[in-house]
Design a protein around this motif. Sequence first.
Motif, PDB file in Angstrom:
ATOM      1  N   LYS A 138       0.894  -1.129  -0.099  1.00 17.84           N
ATOM      2  CA  LYS A 138      -0.039  -0.058   0.198  1.00 17.84           C
ATOM      3  C   LYS A 138       0.950   1.231   0.045  1.00 17.84           C
ATOM      4  N   THR A 139       0.650   2.048  -0.878  1.00 16.00           N
ATOM      5  CA  THR A 139       1.177   3.403  -0.795  1.00 16.00           C
ATOM      6  C   THR A 139       0.904   4.151  -2.080  1.00 16.00           C
ATOM      7  N   VAL A 140       0.425   5.262  -1.679  1.00 16.37           N
ATOM      8  CA  VAL A 140       0.214   6.305  -3.031  1.00 16.37           C
ATOM      9  C   VAL A 140       1.340   6.968  -3.822  1.00 16.37           C
ATOM     10  N   ASP A 141       2.625   6.601  -2.955  1.00 18.68           N
ATOM     11  CA  ASP A 141       3.880   7.165  -3.699  1.00 18.68           C
ATOM     12  C   ASP A 141       4.497   6.250  -4.687  1.00 18.68           C
ATOM     13  N   ASN A 142       3.869   4.890  -4.552  1.00 19.40           N
ATOM     14  CA  ASN A 142       4.282   4.042  -5.949  1.00 19.40           C
ATOM     15  C   ASN A 142       5.898   3.658  -5.641  1.00 19.40           C
ATOM     16  N   ASP A 143       6.418   3.801  -4.571  1.00 17.74           N
ATOM     17  CA  ASP A 143       7.825   3.483  -4.392  1.00 17.74           C
ATOM     18  C   ASP A 143       8.120   2.237  -3.766  1.00 17.74           C
ATOM     19  N   LEU A 144       7.195   1.359  -3.813  1.00 13.80           N
ATOM     20  CA  LEU A 144       7.631  -0.065  -3.280  1.00 13.80           C
ATOM     21  C   LEU A 144       8.600  -0.731  -4.440  1.00 13.80           C
ATOM     22  N   ALA A 145       9.465  -1.544  -3.945  1.00 13.60           N
ATOM     23  CA  ALA A 145      10.291  -2.140  -4.831  1.00 13.60           C
ATOM     24  C   ALA A 145       9.710  -3.477  -5.227  1.00 13.60           C
ATOM     25  N   ALA A 186       2.202  17.914  -5.650  1.00 12.34           N
ATOM     26  CA  ALA A 186       1.904  16.361  -5.769  1.00 12.34           C
ATOM     27  C   ALA A 186       2.746  15.996  -4.787  1.00 12.34           C
ATOM     28  N   MET A 187       2.267  15.020  -3.981  1.00 12.67           N
ATOM     29  CA  MET A 187       2.826  14.316  -3.166  1.00 12.67           C
ATOM     30  C   MET A 187       4.161  13.333  -3.901  1.00 12.67           C
ATOM     31  N   GLY A 188       5.108  12.961  -3.058  1.00 16.02           N
ATOM     32  CA  GLY A 188       6.343  12.552  -3.770  1.00 16.02           C
ATOM     33  C   GLY A 188       7.543  13.084  -3.081  1.00 16.02           C
ATOM     34  N   ARG A 189       7.991  12.315  -2.143  1.00 14.68           N
ATOM     35  CA  ARG A 189       9.410  13.075  -1.338  1.00 14.68           C
ATOM     36  C   ARG A 189      10.617  12.724  -1.994  1.00 14.68           C
ATOM     37  N   HIS A 190      10.695  11.585  -2.506  1.00 15.78           N
ATOM     38  CA  HIS A 190      12.126  10.978  -3.340  1.00 15.78           C
ATOM     39  C   HIS A 190      11.554  10.417  -4.658  1.00 15.78           C
ATOM     40  N   GLU A 216      13.658  13.620  -8.892  1.00 13.52           N
ATOM     41  CA  GLU A 216      14.793  12.792  -9.523  1.00 13.52           C
ATOM     42  C   GLU A 216      15.651  13.679 -10.439  1.00 13.52           C
ATOM     43  N   ARG A 217      15.095  15.046 -10.592  1.00 15.61           N
ATOM     44  CA  ARG A 217      15.961  16.039 -11.223  1.00 15.61           C
ATOM     45  C   ARG A 217      16.223  17.099 -10.483  1.00 15.61           C
ATOM     46  N   PRO A 218      17.514  17.768 -10.338  1.00 13.69           N
ATOM     47  CA  PRO A 218      17.652  18.879  -9.546  1.00 13.69           C
ATOM     48  C   PRO A 218      16.967  20.104  -9.924  1.00 13.69           C
ATOM     49  N   TYR A 219      16.446  20.788  -9.188  1.00  9.87           N
ATOM     50  CA  TYR A 219      15.673  21.891  -9.493  1.00  9.87           C
ATOM     51  C   TYR A 219      16.646  23.209  -9.853  1.00  9.87           C
ATOM     52  N   ASP A 220      16.664  23.924 -10.806  1.00  5.70           N
ATOM     53  CA  ASP A 220      17.215  24.700 -11.485  1.00  5.70           C
ATOM     54  C   ASP A 220      16.383  26.206 -11.564  1.00  5.70           C
ATOM     55  N   ASN A 356      12.747  -1.384   3.155  1.00  6.72           N
ATOM     56  CA  ASN A 356      13.680  -0.123   3.055  1.00  6.72           C
ATOM     57  C   ASN A 356      14.092  -0.145   1.645  1.00  6.72           C
ATOM     58  N   HIS A 357      13.726  -0.563   0.438  1.00  8.79           N
ATOM     59  CA  HIS A 357      14.194  -0.354  -0.777  1.00  8.79           C
ATOM     60  C   HIS A 357      13.168   0.672  -1.245  1.00  8.79           C
ATOM     61  N   GLU A 358      13.579   1.450  -2.237  1.00 16.10           N
ATOM     62  CA  GLU A 358      12.684   2.511  -2.737  1.00 16.10           C
ATOM     63  C   GLU A 358      12.827   2.561  -4.305  1.00 16.10           C
ATOM     64  N   LYS A 359      11.537   2.542  -4.779  1.00 14.73           N
ATOM     65  CA  LYS A 359      11.889   2.682  -6.193  1.00 14.73           C
ATOM     66  C   LYS A 359      11.400   3.987  -6.907  1.00 14.73           C
ATOM     67  N   LYS A 360      12.233   4.316  -7.361  1.00 15.58           N
ATOM     68  CA  LYS A 360      12.298   5.698  -8.101  1.00 15.58           C
ATOM     69  C   LYS A 360      11.772   5.609  -9.445  1.00 15.58           C
ATOM     70  N   MET A 361      11.483   6.871 -10.161  1.00 16.10           N
ATOM     71  CA  MET A 361      11.014   6.835 -11.541  1.00 16.10           C
ATOM     72  C   MET A 361      12.360   6.358 -12.405  1.00 16.10           C
ATOM     73  N   PRO A 362      11.977   5.516 -13.442  1.00 18.21           N
ATOM     74  CA  PRO A 362      13.054   5.149 -14.385  1.00 18.21           C
ATOM     75  C   PRO A 362      13.372   6.545 -15.073  1.00 18.21           C
ATOM     76  N   SER A 363      14.863   6.650 -15.622  1.00 20.15           N
ATOM     77  CA  SER A 363      15.254   7.756 -16.147  1.00 20.15           C
ATOM     78  C   SER A 363      14.455   7.702 -17.644  1.00 20.15           C
ATOM     79  N   ASN A 364      14.241   6.615 -18.123  1.00 19.18           N
ATOM     80  CA  ASN A 364      13.520   6.611 -19.663  1.00 19.18           C
ATOM     81  C   ASN A 364      11.887   7.111 -19.294  1.00 19.18           C
ATOM     82  N   PHE A 365      11.458   7.245 -18.246  1.00 18.07           N
ATOM     83  CA  PHE A 365      10.290   7.848 -18.040  1.00 18.07           C
ATOM     84  C   PHE A 365       9.950   9.295 -18.068  1.00 18.07           C
TER      85      PHE A 365
END
Length: 418
Positions: A138-145, A186-190, A216-220, A356-365
């Motif tokens: 369960k999580t709205v962040d979709n970051d489960l491995a 939008a929610m999404g810490r990492h 996933e991208r630095p704020y410029d 304790n693993h975290e799934k981030k957005m793939p770079s090709n997304f």
Amino acid sequence: MASGTLLYAQSGGVTAVINATASAVIQTARARRVKVLAARNGILGALREDLIDTSKEPAAAIRALAHTPGGAFGSCRVKLKSLEQDRAKYERLLAVLQAHDVRYFLYNGGNDSADTALKVSQLAAEFGYPLTCVGVPKTVDNDLAVTDCCPGFGSAAKYTAVSVRECALDVAAMADTSTKVFVYEAMGRHAGWLAAASGLAGQDPDQAPHLILFPERPYDEPDFFARVKATVERVGYCVVVASEGIQTADGRFVADAGAGKDAFGHTQLGGVASFLAGRVKDELGYKVHWTLPDYLQRSARHLASKTDLDQAQAVGIKAVQFALKGMNAVMPVIVRASDSPYRWKIEAAPLDEIANHEKKMPSNFIRKDGYGITEAARRYLEPLIRGEAPPPYGRDGIPKYVELKNVAVERKLPAYEV
């Protein structure tokens, strides 16, 4: 008939469909004549021996959980540390489980909850207590491995995409004489999954959202200002979706509120949309509006995704089935079989590959310029928001949600302060 009792607990932030998982767990267990207790306010209830007897609830109420948002038994943001650091708490938890003949422990949560379920299984094995522990995703962040997606995310993603589409139509109508820039947080810490979902609201660069800011991208900031200005000059207005967790190149949260850490060790963030709106107004002089949907993103059961609902129920059913088969320290995860047509199934995955693993957005997304989503992201995201599953409505125009009686089980152990 299986022997022993099943304890179900909810953890962390709730979702529009976590109660659908609870409903599926209880109904599946009842069909196997397994008694289900629920921990009031998550792991805190288990530690305090504050347990709920779900057998006191009529079948109709349990079915109605499937269309009721929130957490029917209460949840909490409490993370147990390692077995060494929190030994007394783990042993207390095991004592409660033993006192109530709990042989199946289902913990419905995210990464940290998977870790707790894993550690409880290890402690039970150490003491020779026959306990099967199953993590339930369960999580709205979709970051489960491991799992392709997380129950709760699809509905929050649908709410985000629809809200951005509707807000954009409002802004477009008023842009000539009023708002030029609209910022949606939008929610999404990492991990920027929910921010990415907003990209489904439009199909081309001139449709909102015009700019998406991902963690996933630095704020410029200078580049951001230039793109906002260019969009306003080209389209007439600019809709920005910013993930709450965007960071500068040096790793500082743009919206760090300076309020320390929460129980999970997360930085308390202070509203990136309001910050960005103020900076755009000051630097570019545009009239700006912003919104912080916050809990609305995860509580909007009236706009739930049918796919999400189906998956939330499926993991609940499988969690019970896995537990009764003695499949210890696993989690039912969603496996995508194909994008088109969209097909999925549920399989078991070891908790130690998830905890304790975290799934981030793939770079090709993420689009090469860093401000939008790619077609690969659309192929992944679009099926998850597909389908409608509205709750029943009353004559008063309000959804008919259920409130359980939540009758407490008699305590058998001395009181315990967490």
